[in-house]
Scaffold this active site. Structure first.
Site, PDB file in Angstrom:
ATOM      1  N   HIS A 142       0.859  -1.186   0.000  1.00  0.00           N
ATOM      2  CA  HIS A 142       0.000   0.000   0.000  1.00  0.00           C
ATOM      3  C   HIS A 142       0.893   1.233   0.000  1.00  0.00           C
ATOM      4  O   HIS A 142       1.733   1.396   0.884  1.00  0.00           O
ATOM      5  CB  HIS A 142      -0.910   0.005   1.229  1.00  0.00           C
ATOM      6  CG  HIS A 142      -1.587   1.321   1.475  1.00  0.00           C
ATOM      7  ND1 HIS A 142      -2.232   2.016   0.479  1.00  0.00           N
ATOM      8  CD2 HIS A 142      -1.707   2.069   2.597  1.00  0.00           C
ATOM      9  CE1 HIS A 142      -2.725   3.138   0.985  1.00  0.00           C
ATOM     10  NE2 HIS A 142      -2.415   3.201   2.267  1.00  0.00           N
ATOM     11  N   HIS A 195       1.321   5.683  -1.198  1.00  0.00           N
ATOM     12  CA  HIS A 195       0.674   6.967  -1.452  1.00  0.00           C
ATOM     13  C   HIS A 195       1.287   7.582  -2.716  1.00  0.00           C
ATOM     14  O   HIS A 195       1.621   8.763  -2.750  1.00  0.00           O
ATOM     15  CB  HIS A 195       0.846   7.907  -0.265  1.00  0.00           C
ATOM     16  CG  HIS A 195       0.186   7.438   0.989  1.00  0.00           C
ATOM     17  ND1 HIS A 195       0.267   8.145   2.165  1.00  0.00           N
ATOM     18  CD2 HIS A 195      -0.563   6.341   1.258  1.00  0.00           C
ATOM     19  CE1 HIS A 195      -0.405   7.507   3.115  1.00  0.00           C
ATOM     20  NE2 HIS A 195      -0.913   6.408   2.581  1.00  0.00           N
ATOM     21  N   TYR A 254       1.379  -4.600 -20.191  1.00  0.00           N
ATOM     22  CA  TYR A 254       1.895  -4.941 -18.868  1.00  0.00           C
ATOM     23  C   TYR A 254       1.007  -4.453 -17.735  1.00  0.00           C
ATOM     24  O   TYR A 254       1.040  -5.006 -16.640  1.00  0.00           O
ATOM     25  CB  TYR A 254       3.342  -4.459 -18.703  1.00  0.00           C
ATOM     26  CG  TYR A 254       4.305  -5.510 -19.176  1.00  0.00           C
ATOM     27  CD1 TYR A 254       4.784  -6.473 -18.295  1.00  0.00           C
ATOM     28  CD2 TYR A 254       4.680  -5.569 -20.507  1.00  0.00           C
ATOM     29  CE1 TYR A 254       5.636  -7.464 -18.740  1.00  0.00           C
ATOM     30  CE2 TYR A 254       5.530  -6.562 -20.956  1.00  0.00           C
ATOM     31  CZ  TYR A 254       6.002  -7.513 -20.065  1.00  0.00           C
ATOM     32  OH  TYR A 254       6.833  -8.500 -20.505  1.00  0.00           O
TER      33      TYR A 254
END
Length: 235
Positions: free
Chosen positions: A93, A95, A120
């Site tokens: 995860h 930002h 891709y």
């Protein structure tokens, strides 16, 4: 791979992501699911660029802290994605800037946040769902992830960032990077009427690389019809 090497792998990939500006400050988190059902996860308020292998949080299968620093507050997010993606062994995860920017645009389809722009993108990230905004650490995000029913390996949290699962940490990192680069391409080409992959080209990728994409929704145009997940492609 033993736990010591897995801890080192988390630190190595975390440092790579941080040094390339993909998750600033102490943002972002990484987890790995272990054979006993427990996890290794990066600690709360820890920079991915400066992780200490010995301080990575070790959780049992119930999510209880066994050793290391207190874990990231995004545990509900990771837990729900593992629960619904049975083959997932790692979650990243971030930002990352372009992925976050994409979530703020009004035209984004929550069932297919990006059109089929490159092979891709489909081979590594599959297709990407967009969830509404939840404050960081909100347990309600787990229900939103469960609502996707395991169809997606890559998910965008509105005004927050991407969450990507993989069979390995390397696969999850590569898919996250591909998602970020595809979001960047979308922003660069927005409003320029770019040429996306055709349905026949997408079908060829599905057949050649064994991708798993759901059937197109008759109510969507082609550009947003290929939601779902895929297996990472190989060079």
């Amino acid at each position: 791979m033993d736990e010591t090497r897995l801890r080192e792998e988390i630190c190595r990939f975390g440092r790579s992501l941080f040094e390339r500006g993909l998750t600033p400050g102490s943002s972002g988190n990484i987890s790995l699911r272990l054979d006993d059902g427990g996890w290794l996860v990066t600690p709360t308020n820890a920079s991915l660029g400066f992780l200490d292998p010995a301080r990575i949080s070790r959780l049992d299968a119930a999510g209880r802290l066994l050793s290391g620093d207190p874990p990231t507050k995004e545990i509900p997010l990771h837990s729900a994605l593992y629960e619904t993606r049975g083959t997932a062994r790692a979650i990243v995860h971030l930002h990352s800037t372009h992925s976050v920017a994409l979530t703020m645009l009004p035209e984004i389809d929550p069932r297919a946040a990006l059109p089929p722009m490159t092979p891709y993108y489909l081979m590594r990230a599959g297709q990407t769902a967009l969830l509404p905004y939840y404050r960081p650490g909100d347990p309600a995000v787990a229900d939103a992830i469960r609502g996707l029913a395991g169809r997606y390996t890559s998910v965008l949290l509105a005004n927050h960032g991407p969450v990507v699962a993989g069979d390995t940490l390397e696969a999850a990192v590569f898919a996250t990077e591909e998602l970020e680069e595809t979001a960047k391409l979308y922003l660069l080409l927005r409003g320029l009427n770019p040429r996306y992959l055709s349905p026949a080209q997408v079908d060829d990728l599905v057949k050649t690389f064994g991708l798993t994409l759901p059937a197109p929704d008759a109510h969507h145009d082609h550009d947003h019809a290929h939601g779902g997940h895929a297996h990472p492609g190989e060079d």
